[in-house]
Design a protein around this motif. Structure first.
Motif, short mmCIF file in Angstrom:
data_model
loop_
_atom_site.label_atom_id
_atom_site.label_comp_id
_atom_site.label_asym_id
_atom_site.label_seq_id
_atom_site.Cartn_x
_atom_site.Cartn_y
_atom_site.Cartn_z
N LEU A 1 -10.52 -7.73 9.53
CA LEU A 1 -10.27 -6.71 8.52
C LEU A 1 -10.53 -7.28 7.14
N THR A 2 -11.08 -6.47 6.28
CA THR A 2 -11.20 -6.85 4.87
C THR A 2 -9.85 -6.53 4.21
N GLU A 3 -9.69 -6.94 2.98
CA GLU A 3 -8.47 -6.60 2.25
C GLU A 3 -8.35 -5.08 2.13
N HIS A 4 -9.48 -4.43 1.86
CA HIS A 4 -9.52 -2.96 1.76
C HIS A 4 -9.09 -2.33 3.09
N GLY A 5 -9.58 -2.86 4.20
CA GLY A 5 -9.23 -2.36 5.52
C GLY A 5 -7.76 -2.57 5.84
N ARG A 6 -7.25 -3.73 5.47
CA ARG A 6 -5.82 -4.03 5.71
C ARG A 6 -4.94 -3.08 4.89
N ASP A 7 -5.32 -2.83 3.63
CA ASP A 7 -4.57 -1.89 2.79
C ASP A 7 -4.61 -0.48 3.38
N ALA A 8 -5.78 -0.06 3.85
CA ALA A 8 -5.92 1.27 4.44
C ALA A 8 -5.06 1.39 5.69
N PHE A 9 -5.06 0.36 6.53
CA PHE A 9 -4.25 0.36 7.75
C PHE A 9 -2.76 0.42 7.41
N THR A 10 -2.32 -0.40 6.47
CA THR A 10 -0.92 -0.42 6.08
C THR A 10 -0.50 0.94 5.53
N GLY A 11 -1.35 1.54 4.70
CA GLY A 11 -1.06 2.87 4.15
C GLY A 11 -1.01 3.94 5.24
N HIS A 12 -1.91 3.83 6.21
CA HIS A 12 -1.95 4.80 7.31
C HIS A 12 -0.68 4.69 8.16
N SER B 1 0.84 -1.20 0.00
CA SER B 1 0.00 0.00 0.00
C SER B 1 0.87 1.25 0.00
N ARG B 2 0.38 2.27 -0.66
CA ARG B 2 1.12 3.51 -0.64
C ARG B 2 0.81 4.24 0.67
N ALA B 3 1.74 5.06 1.11
CA ALA B 3 1.54 5.83 2.34
C ALA B 3 0.38 6.78 2.12
N ARG B 4 -0.61 6.67 2.97
CA ARG B 4 -1.80 7.51 2.86
C ARG B 4 -2.43 7.67 4.23
N PHE B 5 -2.45 8.91 4.73
CA PHE B 5 -3.08 9.19 6.02
C PHE B 5 -4.58 8.94 5.88
N ASP B 6 -5.15 8.22 6.82
CA ASP B 6 -6.56 7.85 6.75
C ASP B 6 -7.31 8.43 7.96
N GLU B 7 -8.12 9.44 7.71
CA GLU B 7 -8.87 10.12 8.77
C GLU B 7 -9.84 9.18 9.48
N LEU B 8 -10.36 8.19 8.79
CA LEU B 8 -11.31 7.26 9.40
C LEU B 8 -10.62 6.36 10.42
#
Length: 105
Positions: free
Chosen positions: A74-85, A2-9
């Motif tokens: 976690l879903t795959e989408h959730g895992r990607d979001a967490f890794t990016g965050h 995952s790319r680095a991406r701050f996730d407000e959620l």
């Protein structure tokens, strides 16, 4: 990766702790999450619902004997979001680290 991406959620401390706990497991029982995070039933349910609405978490409700059990993952989408965050947080921390005093300015 995952790319680095701050996730407000994910960023609020309760959700960050919840997602981090789920990232370390395949499935986690509601009671385990409640105890681990020190949340009430209603607070945990609210956080799980928020993450589930975003597609970051999936929950499963099943009957075990006469009791209803809930577990989450976690879903795959959730895992990607967490890794990016986490990667975004690491980048923030790395840029805030003091410079090595041995390195010329």
């Amino acid at each position: 990766m995952s790319r680095a991406r701050f996730d407000e959620l994910i960023h609020p401390s309760t959700r960050l702790a919840l997602v981090a706990t789920l990232a370390a497991a395949d499935w986690a029982e509601f009671a385990f999450l409640k105890d681990r995070l020190g949340l009430s039933d209603s607070a945990l349910s609210k956080q799980l619902a928020t993450l589930e609405d975003a597609g970051y978490v999936t929950t499963e409700r099943r009957l075990e004997g006469s009791r209803r059990k809930v577990r989450a993952r976690l879903t795959e989408h959730g895992r990607d979001a967490f890794t990016g965050h986490v990667a975004a947080l690491q980048e923030i921390v790395a840029t805030a680290a003091p410079a090595d005093p041995a390195t010329p300015a």
